[in-house]
Enzyme design. Structure first.
Site, short mmCIF file in Angstrom:
data_model
loop_
_atom_site.label_atom_id
_atom_site.label_comp_id
_atom_site.label_asym_id
_atom_site.label_seq_id
_atom_site.Cartn_x
_atom_site.Cartn_y
_atom_site.Cartn_z
N CYS A 117 -4.37 -1.72 -1.77
CA CYS A 117 -4.54 -0.29 -2.01
C CYS A 117 -5.55 -0.15 -3.15
CB CYS A 117 -3.19 0.30 -2.41
SG CYS A 117 -3.28 1.99 -3.03
N HIS B 176 -7.17 2.88 3.85
CA HIS B 176 -6.92 3.70 5.04
C HIS B 176 -8.21 3.99 5.83
CE1 HIS B 176 -3.05 4.70 3.15
NE2 HIS B 176 -2.68 5.31 4.26
N CYS C 149 -11.04 2.87 0.23
CA CYS C 149 -9.62 3.18 0.40
C CYS C 149 -9.23 2.43 1.66
CB CYS C 149 -9.40 4.69 0.60
SG CYS C 149 -7.73 5.09 1.17
N GLU D 131 -2.30 8.78 8.24
CA GLU D 131 -0.83 8.67 8.23
C GLU D 131 -0.21 9.46 9.39
OE1 GLU D 131 1.40 6.92 6.11
OE2 GLU D 131 -0.34 5.87 5.32
N ASP E 273 0.88 -1.18 0.00
CA ASP E 273 0.00 0.00 0.00
C ASP E 273 0.92 1.22 0.00
OD1 ASP E 273 -2.47 1.53 0.39
OD2 ASP E 273 -1.75 1.89 2.42
N SER E 274 0.30 2.40 -0.14
CA SER E 274 1.10 3.63 -0.08
C SER E 274 1.63 3.89 1.33
CB SER E 274 0.24 4.81 -0.50
OG SER E 274 -0.81 5.01 0.43
N1 DGL Z 1 -4.77 3.19 0.88
C1 DGL Z 1 -4.75 3.52 -0.49
C2 DGL Z 1 -6.05 3.28 -1.16
O1 DGL Z 1 -6.70 2.32 -0.79
C3 DGL Z 1 -3.94 4.73 -0.90
C4 DGL Z 1 -4.33 6.02 -0.35
C5 DGL Z 1 -3.36 7.13 -0.76
O2 DGL Z 1 -2.16 6.93 -0.63
O3 DGL Z 1 -3.84 8.17 -1.21
O4 DGL Z 1 -6.45 3.96 -2.07
#
Ligand code: DGL
Length: 268
Positions: free
Chosen positions: A76, A189, A187, A155, A12-13
């Site tokens: 992600c 996150h 997402c 984050e 993931d990011s």
């Molecule tokens: N967690 C990621 C997603 O599901 C990336 C979010 C990001 O880095 O903007 O899209």
């Protein structure tokens, strides 16, 4: 190496994919895993599709070369939305994304057929969810809303605050107005913000995360390839970050739990 011992690799990011890692650890506790958080380059959401695709290919190539995984989980949504096909064509092991599992879970819970999806600007703009939902459930009304800023709160470890609540009230207005009965956290996150999102949406709206369904998808792929790991020595769980490893260890442990112990550094 015994094929069963090859790890399940995820990326993931940043911290978001830890929601998927948690579900995989819970469902498949004997599997070795390796998790890569590209915290040096987060957020992916505002970046161009080409750039995210480039990152996803680079990470996948690196994971395959250095960790010899049995499969890759693109934990992600943004990367899954823009790069899944390319990644699947690139390597000869299963590559699992989070979009279809998430959407399937959403379709299972809706009663009215009015559903919502929130995600990054990149995910919403890609049109991938809209296209998939038209294919899987043409009768459904899907309202999508981008939530720029949510990822940055996670984050920073700020999952409950007045500021994130105020932002959520503004960004969730389109899905509230559409009177959805269920909302996909599109997402990885966002499950960390579920309390705030739930407070804003109200009790009648069911929040759906793709994490559990993705873990079942991993289980299915392991069963199909006959590469399940059962018993033996304790599984290894490796976490690698391209950003500050101390922050990743501290915040990551808070978000994932005690399985996140040491964090290794990787620099591009
Ligand atoms: N967690 C990621 C997603 O599901 C990336 C979010 C990001 O880095 O903007 O899209």
């Amino acid at each position: 190496m015994d094929p069963a011992d090859r790890p399940v690799a995820m990326f993931d990011s940043g911290f978001g994919g830890l929601t998927v890692a948690r579900a995989v650890i819970d469902l498949l506790p004997d599997e070795n895993i390796v998790y890569f958080g590209d915290t040096a380059r987060y957020p992916y959401g505002p970046r161009s599709h080409d750039e995210v695709r480039g990152f996803a290919c680079q990470i996948t190539e690196w994971l395959v070369r250095t960790h010899d995984p049995k499969m890759i989980v693109v934990a992600c949504n943004t990367a899954s939305a823009v790069a899944l096909d390319e990644l699947q064509a690139m390597v000869d092991i299963p590559v699992i994304g989070v979009l279809e599992p998430g959407l399937r879970s959403l379709l299972e819970v809706t009663v009215t057929g009015r559903v919502g999806m929130i995600g990054t600007v990149g995910t919403v703009a890609s049109g991938a969810y809209q296209q998939l939902s038209a294919e899987l459930a043409p009768g459904i009304t899907l309202t999508c809303a981008a939530c720029p800023g949510f990822v940055e709160f996670v984050e920073r470890g700020e999952t409950r605050s007045d500021q994130v609540h105020v932002l959520a009230e503004r960004l969730l207005a389109p899905v509230q107005e559409a009177k959805v009965d269920s909302l996909l956290l599109g997402c990885t996150h966002y499950p960390f913000l579920a309390r705030t999102i739930g407070d804003v949406m109200g009790r009648d709206v069911v929040l759906v995360s793709s994490a559990d369904e993705t873990a079942f998808e991993v289980q299915r792929a392991i069963t199909e390839t006959g590469t399940g790991r059962r018993g033996g020595p304790a599984p290894t769980r490796r976490f690698v970050s391209s950003g500050d490893v101390e922050t990743f260890a501290r915040l990551g442990r808070q978000l994932l739990g005690p399985e996140l112990d040491a964090v290794e550094a990787h620099q591009w």
